[in-house]
Design a protein around this motif. Structure first.
Motif, PDB file in Angstrom:
ATOM      1  N   PHE A 122       0.836  -1.195   0.000  1.00 24.26           N
ATOM      2  CA  PHE A 122       0.000   0.000   0.000  1.00 24.26           C
ATOM      3  C   PHE A 122       0.871   1.246   0.000  1.00 24.26           C
ATOM      4  O   PHE A 122       1.869   1.300   0.713  1.00 24.26           O
ATOM      5  N   VAL A 123       0.522   2.218  -0.811  1.00 23.08           N
ATOM      6  CA  VAL A 123       1.200   3.512  -0.705  1.00 23.08           C
ATOM      7  C   VAL A 123       0.153   4.588  -0.448  1.00 23.08           C
ATOM      8  O   VAL A 123      -0.983   4.465  -0.889  1.00 23.08           O
ATOM      9  N   SER A 124       0.545   5.617   0.296  1.00 22.18           N
ATOM     10  CA  SER A 124      -0.456   6.633   0.637  1.00 22.18           C
ATOM     11  C   SER A 124      -0.574   7.651  -0.490  1.00 22.18           C
ATOM     12  O   SER A 124       0.376   7.887  -1.238  1.00 22.18           O
ATOM     13  N   GLY A 155      -7.831   3.079  -8.304  1.00 25.07           N
ATOM     14  CA  GLY A 155      -7.627   3.043  -6.860  1.00 25.07           C
ATOM     15  C   GLY A 155      -8.765   3.642  -6.059  1.00 25.07           C
ATOM     16  O   GLY A 155      -8.568   4.071  -4.913  1.00 25.07           O
ATOM     17  N   LYS A 156      -9.975   3.656  -6.607  1.00 23.87           N
ATOM     18  CA  LYS A 156     -11.105   4.284  -5.915  1.00 23.87           C
ATOM     19  C   LYS A 156     -11.495   3.540  -4.636  1.00 23.87           C
ATOM     20  O   LYS A 156     -11.707   4.160  -3.602  1.00 23.87           O
ATOM     21  N   SER A 157     -11.592   2.213  -4.755  1.00 29.20           N
ATOM     22  CA  SER A 157     -12.050   1.454  -3.588  1.00 29.20           C
ATOM     23  C   SER A 157     -11.031   1.543  -2.453  1.00 29.20           C
ATOM     24  O   SER A 157     -11.399   1.717  -1.291  1.00 29.20           O
ATOM     25  N   VAL A 158      -9.770   1.406  -2.819  1.00 26.81           N
ATOM     26  CA  VAL A 158      -8.725   1.504  -1.803  1.00 26.81           C
ATOM     27  C   VAL A 158      -8.779   2.872  -1.123  1.00 26.81           C
ATOM     28  O   VAL A 158      -8.664   2.990   0.096  1.00 26.81           O
TER      29      VAL A 158
HETATM   30  P1  ADP Z   1     -10.903   0.865  -8.527  1.00 26.28           P
HETATM   31  O1  ADP Z   1     -11.864   0.741  -7.385  1.00 26.28           O
HETATM   32  O2  ADP Z   1     -10.655   2.272  -8.950  1.00 26.28           O
HETATM   33  O3  ADP Z   1     -11.244  -0.006  -9.712  1.00 26.28           O
HETATM   34  P2  ADP Z   1      -9.126  -0.358  -6.655  1.00 26.28           P
HETATM   35  O4  ADP Z   1      -9.213   0.609  -5.551  1.00 26.28           O
HETATM   36  O5  ADP Z   1      -9.895  -1.628  -6.520  1.00 26.28           O
HETATM   37  O6  ADP Z   1      -9.499   0.343  -8.033  1.00 26.28           O
HETATM   38  O7  ADP Z   1      -7.599  -0.654  -6.914  1.00 26.28           O
HETATM   39  C1  ADP Z   1      -7.190  -1.603  -7.869  1.00 26.28           C
HETATM   40  C2  ADP Z   1      -5.898  -2.232  -7.430  1.00 26.28           C
HETATM   41  O8  ADP Z   1      -4.857  -1.259  -7.456  1.00 26.28           O
HETATM   42  C3  ADP Z   1      -5.940  -2.738  -6.007  1.00 26.28           C
HETATM   43  O9  ADP Z   1      -6.342  -4.085  -5.966  1.00 26.28           O
HETATM   44  C4  ADP Z   1      -4.514  -2.565  -5.533  1.00 26.28           C
HETATM   45  O10 ADP Z   1      -3.758  -3.695  -5.876  1.00 26.28           O
HETATM   46  C5  ADP Z   1      -4.001  -1.398  -6.344  1.00 26.28           C
HETATM   47  N1  ADP Z   1      -4.016  -0.158  -5.557  1.00 26.28           N
HETATM   48  C6  ADP Z   1      -4.948   0.800  -5.577  1.00 26.28           C
HETATM   49  N2  ADP Z   1      -4.625   1.814  -4.739  1.00 26.28           N
HETATM   50  C7  ADP Z   1      -3.449   1.484  -4.175  1.00 26.28           C
HETATM   51  C8  ADP Z   1      -2.572   2.113  -3.216  1.00 26.28           C
HETATM   52  N3  ADP Z   1      -2.857   3.293  -2.655  1.00 26.28           N
HETATM   53  N4  ADP Z   1      -1.445   1.465  -2.888  1.00 26.28           N
HETATM   54  C9  ADP Z   1      -1.140   0.268  -3.435  1.00 26.28           C
HETATM   55  N5  ADP Z   1      -1.907  -0.359  -4.324  1.00 26.28           N
HETATM   56  C10 ADP Z   1      -3.056   0.220  -4.704  1.00 26.28           C
END
Ligand code: ADP
Length: 573
Positions: A122-124, A155-158
């Protein structure tokens, strides 16, 4: 594990052992990070339920909570209710020692609410994060909607989960009622009902585990139940709806509560009422963050990364999904930097497979899903974007000429694409300029390969000759698709086959045929070109190409093929 949950597990252990199938439960627990893959494997070799319970007794409170959530997700509601009374509650503690606001209390509240953990690596993204939290604070005063929108894998869900992971949002005045996460995705009405039923169940159980309400059995009823729960029982709580595709889902939650949602479609919230705020995830990770992910996956220092690392991040424009997918692959095969970079450059997305819990098998599927929800006529228009060059931005006027549509209509269509995160808009320029993310463009170009493969599969016994619209399409455009997909070899053998020449000159006209040879001339055989330039005019009146070709020099390829076909024809009788 605290005494309470421990004794509860021991009390109900026989029921659990009898009634539950542990394999799915364990998947959820692995996702929550409370069980390792090794542990799971050990458990699989034994009496699974008993072994899992045995292991849990040696673990901490988080494991118990995760197990409880997993039971609910797998709809073991009655088993979950046995565990409910002993769910550990960590009281709000001083949180000064947790600089990022992620206190044990927050952890408990979030895991009870089903909010996913951080991804392993994870990165912020502090700037984005602050923007989301700022909007969430707006919901303190009144109910409303915060939309996080952006393209697939941005990265929306994250980000949504990370925004909630913050002490002062939960403990302070903002969402003392807790945070509840619901993964939606593309689903139909019956599935939506099941999701809401399980959310209601979770919320009702928390209030009173003894009470057994009948689950709501229609969407209307579910909406009313939610309305009651959110207004009366959980005022000032936050509902996070992850990955929404359809307005009908939002309408079911249009009940004057506080909602954070993630979507690729910016305009979804137009259909619901209340205060609205939005945050766009427009760009990928910057180089440093992208490299950080690769370094974490491969267990190296940033400055020890090979040269290719920088190119990988650059090539995918810092897409968190793609960088993480490649990072995960490199973790397994640390000597493949060059190979994966090449794959990425050659758009071999299919080989860049999923590794995380991401819903789509590969990036191309994620992209395809976005395009599939467009209305049919717009889907075709969208595919036309392949004519654009990389990194070139165009005004609407160009597209209006391309599509032969009035400029106003084109602007509306482009806005729709932009709202669905399929297109980017440069609003600093007047008139606005439009462009695609590189990966989207590559994906579209990859569609040419797909269409060629599908064609070859479907018409493996011979080209269509019916002359109807469909047949005309193929005969007219197959060569272009092959050229755009860089399928030089295929294009070569197609244009260099008498079958094709025969069909094309009959279905279209010799002029079309000759046009192809001019367009794709450089890759063609000399003898073939000569044959056509000398005989092209005759094809109009004597469509029997084989006959014509038989008068070519005996040593030529044209003659060889013609002779073979003539022999075949005569043997067929
Ligand atoms: P979205 O919801 O926009 O389709 P996700 O949030 O599911 O995208 O992110 C997709 C993938 O990208 C995650 O499974 C993760 O592996 C990677 N990812 C997203 N944000 C981060 C982050 N801040 N740090 C590390 N990996 C990330």
């Amino acid at each position: 594990l605290d005494e309470g949950p421990r004794s509860c597990l021991l009390r109900v252990r026989h029921r659990l052992e009898q009634d539950m199938k542990p394999s799915y439960i364990m998947d959820h627990m692995i996702t929550d990070g409370v069980l390792t893959v090794d542990e799971e494997e050990k458990i699989r070799t034994r009496d699974q339920a008993a072994a899992l319970l045995e292991l849990m007794l040696r673990k901490d409170n988080r494991t118990y909570i995760s197990f409880y959530n997993a039971l609910i997700k797998e709809t073991y509601d009655d088993l979950a209710s046995l565990l409910h009374a002993d769910l550990p509650r960590t009281s709000p503690t001083a949180y000064k020692s947790f600089p990022d606001g992620y206190t044990p209390y927050v952890r408990t509240v979030l895991s009870e609410g089903g909010v996913p953990q951080r991804p392993v690596v994870f990165v912020s993204r502090p700037e984005l994060l602050n923007r989301v939290r700022e909007k969430l604070y707006q919901l303190q005063k009144e109910p409303g909607w915060v939309t996080i929108f952006g393209m697939a894998g941005s990265g929306k869900s994250v980000l949504a989960a990370e925004a909630a992971r913050y002490h002062s949002l939960i403990e302070g005045k903002c969402f003392p009622g807790g945070i509840h996460w619901l993964s939606i995705g593309q689903l139909d009405k019956p599935d939506l009902l099941v999701k809401i039923q399980s959310l209601c169940f979770r919320l009702e159980q928390e209030l009173d585990p003894q009470l057994h309400h009948r689950p709501p059995n229609s969407l209307d009823e579910a909406k009313e139940r939610m309305r009651f729960l959110m207004l009366r029982r959980y005022p000032r709580s936050l509902l996070i709806l992850d990955d929404i595709w359809d307005t009908s889902v939002l309408k079911a939650f249009d009940i004057q509560c506080r909602i954070l949602l993630t979507t690729r479609n910016r305009s979804l919230v137009d259909s619901v009422s209340g205060a609205k705020y939005e945050v766009e995830v427009a760009s990928g990770l910057d180089e440093k963050k992208g490299l950080e992910i690769l370094a974490l996956y491969t267990n190296r220092k940033m400055h020890g990364l090979p040269e290719e690392a920088r190119s990988i991040v650059k090539e995918c424009k810092g897409s968190p999904l793609v960088v993480s997918l490649i990072g995960a692959l490199l973790k397994e095969k640390p000597d493949r930097w060059h190979y994966y970079l090449r794959q990425l450059q050659q758009k071999q997305f299919k080989r860049i497979r999923k590794s995380s819990s991401y819903d789509y098998d590969a990036l191309d599927q994620a992209m395809a899903a976005s395009i599939e929800v467009l209305p049919e006529e717009h889907r075709e228009l969208y595919k036309d974007f392949t004519v654009l060059e990389k990194d070139i931005k165009v005004p609407a006027k160009v597209l209006s000429i391309l599509w032969d549509l009035p400029i106003e209509e084109v602007e509306d269509i482009l806005e729709e694409f932009a709202n669905k995160s399929l297109l980017f808009m440069d609003t600093n320029n007047k008139p606005y300029l439009y462009y695609l993310h590189d990966l989207q463009l590559d994906f579209l170009i990859d569609l040419h390969t797909k269409i060629v493969l599908q064609y070859q599969q479907y018409y493996r016994d011979g080209h269509p000759t019916s002359g109807d619209e469909e047949c005309q399409y193929w005969i007219r455009f197959l060569t272009d698709h092959m050229a755009k997909a860089n399928l030089t070899q295929e294009l070569y053998s197609l244009m260099f086959s008498l079958d094709w020449v025969t069909v094309k000159s009959q279905v279209m006209s010799p002029a079309h045929l000759i046009n192809d040879y001019i367009a794709h001339g450089p890759i063609l055989d000399k003898e073939f070109q000569e044959f056509l330039s000398l005989n092209g005019h005759q094809l109009e009146h004597r469509p029997d190409v084989v006959q014509l070709a038989l008068s070519e020099p005996l040593t030529s390829e044209v003659y060889r093929q013609a002779r073979m076909q003539a022999l075949q024809q005569s043997s067929r009788g």
